[in-house]
Design an enzyme around this catalytic site. Structure first.
Site: not given
Length: 287
Positions: A22, A107, A92, A71
């Protein structure tokens, strides 16, 4: 970029986070847009998620991504939760708001944009979904709201698949998710399916693991989409290809869920040209 007193901070919380790609996504986008922003991973010990969110708010972080195992755990810590994330039961992405953070789930839309980029249709498709964990629950909801004809949810524990099916069918207002015991895949209609691999089976270092090893299963798949992106080609993907199907990995899902988060944090729209540029940098890690 030069880090100074005006640099905004975003990051990823989870456990573990050392493997994450990320930072490459977000720091590349910040450079592309000229934003004074840095993105870093923050490992959070189990049992300390409440402290982590309070600390992030106190430090005035612009936003956070949330990965396993938090999450669901993060939801009670938030000021507000987007209706889509509430329906899925997982968050998320956190966006700073007065007093804390608002939670989103990128997501699902990230997967949808990835599938559209790969010219994979959901509407009117009959789909096999492997697994009944958090990722598969989001996928099941996506398939329901995007007009899938039927989704056969295969899981080793049938009761868990039944629970997900009941929740998603209720949330979406459609009877579209049908639970099936993993060992009973032969009971599915005799036709070709889009199959989505939504479990962690096949992740490095266990790259030879697969949820179903029987070649007969893969002969029923015209397209396989594995949410895993490391390794580049999972055994699930290899078996789909060996039986004449097309197979994609989850790297574009990672890309687009990150892009949507970046757009939420910064109030911008990331072009497909910029997305392609980031994707090529991500691919370089594998090829």
């Amino acid at each position: 970029m030069e880090i100074d007193g005006r640099t905004r901070i975003c990051g990823l919380i989870g456990n573990p986070v050392e493997h994450t790609l990320s930072p490459l996504i977000h720091n590349t986008l910040a450079q592309r847009f000229g934003h004074n922003l840095v993105y870093v991973p923050f490992p959070v010990e189990r049992g300390r998620i409440v402290e982590a969110i309070a600390g992030a708010s106190a430090l005035r972080l612009l936003g956070l991504n949330v990965t396993v195992p938090y999450k669901g755990d993060v939801i009670p810590c938030l000021q507000e939760v987007d209706p889509l994330a509430a329906s899925i039961g997982a968050v998320n992405t956190l966006v700073a708001v007065p007093g804390g953070f608002k939670g989103y789930n990128t997501d699902m839309d990230g997967l949808y944009r990835a599938m559209m980029a790969e010219h994979i249709q959901i509407a009117d498709e009959e789909i096999i979904l492997l697994g009944a964990g958090g990722a598969s629950r989001a996928v099941a909801y996506l398939c329901a709201v995007k007009g899938a004809k039927k989704v056969y949810l295969l899981n080793r524990t049938l009761e868990k698949a039944q629970k997900v099916a009941e929740e998603v069918n209720s949330s979406s207002g459609r009877e579209v998710i049908f639970p099936v015991a993993l060992a009973e895949f032969d009971s599915l209609p005799d036709r070709k399916f889009l199959a989505i691999q939504g479990t962690s089976v096949g992740l490095a270092p266990h790259v030879e693991d697969v949820v179903i090893a029987d070649e007969k299963f893969y002969a029923r798949i015209h397209t396989g989409f594995d949410l895993i992106y490391s390794p580049w080609e999972t055994r699930f993907m290899k078996l789909v290809k060996a039986n004449g199907g097309r197979a994609c990995n989850g790297l574009k899902m990672l890309l687009y869920q990150g892009i949507i988060a970046y757009e939420l944090w910064n109030g911008v729209e990331v072009s497909e040209e910029a997305a392609d540029m980031v994707y090529e940098r991500l691919k370089a890690y594998f090829l």
